[in-house]
Design a protein around this motif. Structure first.
Motif, PDB file in Angstrom:
ATOM      1  N   SER A   1      25.449 -12.479  31.698  1.00 44.30           N
ATOM      2  CA  SER A   1      26.124 -12.615  33.002  1.00 44.30           C
ATOM      3  C   SER A   1      25.805 -13.775  33.851  1.00 44.30           C
ATOM      4  N   CYS A   2      26.557 -14.338  34.151  1.00 41.84           N
ATOM      5  CA  CYS A   2      26.210 -15.551  34.905  1.00 41.84           C
ATOM      6  C   CYS A   2      26.538 -16.103  36.262  1.00 41.84           C
ATOM      7  N   SER A   3      25.407 -16.612  36.807  1.00 40.17           N
ATOM      8  CA  SER A   3      25.127 -16.070  38.132  1.00 40.17           C
ATOM      9  C   SER A   3      25.119 -17.930  38.989  1.00 40.17           C
ATOM     10  N   TYR A   4      26.044 -18.015  39.506  1.00 40.62           N
ATOM     11  CA  TYR A   4      26.415 -19.216  40.156  1.00 40.62           C
ATOM     12  C   TYR A   4      26.451 -19.042  41.930  1.00 40.62           C
ATOM     13  N   SER A   5      25.954 -19.645  42.752  1.00 43.34           N
ATOM     14  CA  SER A   5      26.155 -19.512  44.064  1.00 43.34           C
ATOM     15  C   SER A   5      27.523 -19.766  44.596  1.00 43.34           C
ATOM     16  N   PHE A   6      28.008 -19.115  45.156  1.00 44.66           N
ATOM     17  CA  PHE A   6      29.591 -19.642  46.205  1.00 44.66           C
ATOM     18  C   PHE A   6      28.962 -21.023  46.461  1.00 44.66           C
ATOM     19  N   ASP A   7      27.925 -21.819  46.414  1.00 49.29           N
ATOM     20  CA  ASP A   7      27.935 -23.255  47.416  1.00 49.29           C
ATOM     21  C   ASP A   7      28.305 -23.540  46.081  1.00 49.29           C
ATOM     22  N   GLU A   8      27.946 -23.475  44.877  1.00 46.64           N
ATOM     23  CA  GLU A   8      28.006 -24.338  43.517  1.00 46.64           C
ATOM     24  C   GLU A   8      29.703 -23.937  42.891  1.00 46.64           C
ATOM     25  N   LEU A   9      30.667 -22.932  43.431  1.00 51.53           N
ATOM     26  CA  LEU A   9      31.342 -22.622  43.072  1.00 51.53           C
ATOM     27  C   LEU A   9      32.716 -23.572  44.078  1.00 51.53           C
ATOM     28  N   GLN A  10      32.148 -23.597  45.300  1.00 51.25           N
ATOM     29  CA  GLN A  10      32.188 -24.313  46.547  1.00 51.25           C
ATOM     30  C   GLN A  10      32.912 -25.787  45.968  1.00 51.25           C
ATOM     31  N   ASP A  11      31.447 -26.296  45.714  1.00 47.66           N
ATOM     32  CA  ASP A  11      31.324 -27.896  44.727  1.00 47.66           C
ATOM     33  C   ASP A  11      32.305 -28.179  43.978  1.00 47.66           C
ATOM     34  N   ALA A  12      32.531 -26.964  42.306  1.00 52.04           N
ATOM     35  CA  ALA A  12      32.906 -26.904  41.497  1.00 52.04           C
ATOM     36  C   ALA A  12      34.738 -27.205  41.697  1.00 52.04           C
ATOM     37  N   TYR A  13      34.998 -26.288  42.801  1.00 51.10           N
ATOM     38  CA  TYR A  13      36.626 -26.309  43.099  1.00 51.10           C
ATOM     39  C   TYR A  13      36.788 -27.400  43.817  1.00 51.10           C
ATOM     40  N   ASP A  14      36.044 -27.748  44.632  1.00 46.10           N
ATOM     41  CA  ASP A  14      36.508 -29.257  45.214  1.00 46.10           C
ATOM     42  C   ASP A  14      36.383 -30.418  44.731  1.00 46.10           C
ATOM     43  N   GLU A  15      35.418 -30.167  43.875  1.00 46.62           N
ATOM     44  CA  GLU A  15      35.649 -31.955  43.047  1.00 46.62           C
ATOM     45  C   GLU A  15      36.937 -31.430  41.886  1.00 46.62           C
ATOM     46  N   LEU A  16      37.715 -30.175  41.988  1.00 42.12           N
ATOM     47  CA  LEU A  16      38.331 -30.429  41.341  1.00 42.12           C
ATOM     48  C   LEU A  16      40.164 -30.535  41.437  1.00 42.12           C
ATOM     49  N   VAL A  17      39.578 -30.163  42.998  1.00 43.56           N
ATOM     50  CA  VAL A  17      40.622 -30.045  43.566  1.00 43.56           C
ATOM     51  C   VAL A  17      41.073 -31.810  43.998  1.00 43.56           C
ATOM     52  N   LEU A  18      40.132 -32.635  43.926  1.00 43.88           N
ATOM     53  CA  LEU A  18      39.466 -33.918  44.643  1.00 43.88           C
ATOM     54  C   LEU A  18      39.797 -35.129  43.508  1.00 43.88           C
ATOM     55  N   GLU A  19      39.945 -34.403  42.220  1.00 46.08           N
ATOM     56  CA  GLU A  19      40.898 -34.906  40.864  1.00 46.08           C
ATOM     57  C   GLU A  19      41.754 -34.717  40.505  1.00 46.08           C
ATOM     58  N   PHE A  20      42.431 -34.091  41.156  1.00 40.45           N
ATOM     59  CA  PHE A  20      43.712 -32.889  40.945  1.00 40.45           C
ATOM     60  C   PHE A  20      44.402 -34.702  41.523  1.00 40.45           C
ATOM     61  N   GLU A  21      43.826 -34.586  43.742  1.00 40.72           N
ATOM     62  CA  GLU A  21      44.245 -35.342  44.368  1.00 40.72           C
ATOM     63  C   GLU A  21      44.783 -36.934  44.178  1.00 40.72           C
ATOM     64  N   ASN A  22      43.079 -37.390  43.534  1.00 41.46           N
ATOM     65  CA  ASN A  22      43.090 -39.364  42.258  1.00 41.46           C
ATOM     66  C   ASN A  22      44.155 -38.948  41.173  1.00 41.46           C
ATOM     67  N   HIS A  23      45.178 -38.226  40.948  1.00 41.08           N
ATOM     68  CA  HIS A  23      45.732 -38.206  39.378  1.00 41.08           C
ATOM     69  C   HIS A  23      47.372 -38.040  40.191  1.00 41.08           C
ATOM     70  N   ILE A  24      47.400 -37.464  40.825  1.00 39.85           N
ATOM     71  CA  ILE A  24      48.621 -37.185  41.621  1.00 39.85           C
ATOM     72  C   ILE A  24      49.106 -38.927  42.474  1.00 39.85           C
ATOM     73  N   LEU A  25      48.083 -39.045  42.936  1.00 43.15           N
ATOM     74  CA  LEU A  25      48.125 -40.682  43.887  1.00 43.15           C
ATOM     75  C   LEU A  25      48.424 -41.575  43.036  1.00 43.15           C
ATOM     76  N   LYS A  26      47.850 -41.787  41.454  1.00 34.95           N
ATOM     77  CA  LYS A  26      47.854 -43.130  40.627  1.00 34.95           C
ATOM     78  C   LYS A  26      49.109 -42.384  40.217  1.00 34.95           C
ATOM     79  N   ASN A  27      49.540 -40.943  39.684  1.00 30.18           N
ATOM     80  CA  ASN A  27      51.256 -40.936  39.925  1.00 30.18           C
ATOM     81  C   ASN A  27      52.626 -41.187  40.578  1.00 30.18           C
TER      82      ASN A  27
END
Length: 250
Positions: free
Chosen positions: A143-169
């Protein structure tokens, strides 16, 4: 009366001198967690600058940059001079942490030293249960317990990384399109010049043929004129001879 030796200072990070890496990394982790949880997150997840579109994102970038600098300072303060030289070119706290793992962790694994993750999951360090690690129950379900803020931070970082890849492409595609347009334009210009050259060549050949015909005609006219003159000369000579012959008879 029992006497106890003094322990480590709670304000100074543990010093790593090139040996017992996993023990040092575990103690260093809890030292950083005790200082600031956000600093440990920067070490664990890394620091990536978000696109500067809004003031809020610029403020977040500044905050993360400060946390990254603070994390690097803590880690470097926990290394002796020899080890510090080996990570002096690193640009982020995560890069320092991973390079230390690569340089010293693999060597200890070859010597049979358990990994830091296994050590945290299987035991307590200094009487404190390992934090932020999966808890293994008796039926082996994790059982893995992560807070909402941690999950939100991870999601935000993935979105930013995805946007950076789109801009580069997008930039790559845009550059390729510009280059393709330039090549097409150059090809069209070359084709137009080639057609113009071919047409000029045809016109030149026609002109040469025309000049040759005119020249040949002039030559033929001159020959005819020459033949005519020759005939007239022959006829006049004949008449002169006949007149001389008649005079002699008389």
């Amino acid at each position: 009366m029992a006497r106890f030796e003094e322990g480590r200072s709670i304000s100074c990070p543990p010093l790593f001198e090139g040996e017992a890496y996993f023990q040092w990394s575990n103690v260093m982790k809890y030292f950083i967690l005790a200082q600031d949880l956000e600093v440990w997150k920067i070490i664990e997840k890394g620091y990536m600058e978000a696109p500067k579109k809004k003031k809020k994102q610029q403020s977040e970038n500044d905050t993360k940059a400060k946390l990254n600098s603070r994390a690097m300072h803590i880690l470097l303060c926990g290394l002796n001079e020899e080890v510090s030289k080996k990570v002096s070119t690193c640009k982020s706290a995560k890069e320092i942490w991973e390079k230390l793992e690569k340089l010293y962790g693999k060597e200890e694994k070859r010597d049979g030293v358990p990994s830091c993750a296994n050590l945290l999951q299987s035991s307590k360090v200094d009487g404190v249960l390992a934090l932020d690690e999966p808890e293994v129950s008796s039926n082996s379900s994790i059982s893995c317990s992560y807070s909402f803020d941690e999950l939100q931070d991870a999601y935000d970082e993935l979105v930013l990384e995805f946007e950076n890849h789109i801009l580069k492409n997008k930039k790559v595609v845009s550059n390729l399109k510009i280059q393709n347009d330039l090549i097409s334009k150059t090809n069209n210009e070359l084709e137009a010049k080639l057609k113009e050259f071919e047409q000029n060549n045809v016109n030149l050949q026609n002109l040469l043929q025309s000049l040759e015909k005119d020249h040949q005609k002039e030559i033929d006219d001159l020959k005819k004129e020459k033949d005519l003159i020759s005939k007239e000369c022959d006829w006049s000579k004949c008449q002169t001879k006949e007149g001389t012959f008649e005079d002699s008879e008389a």
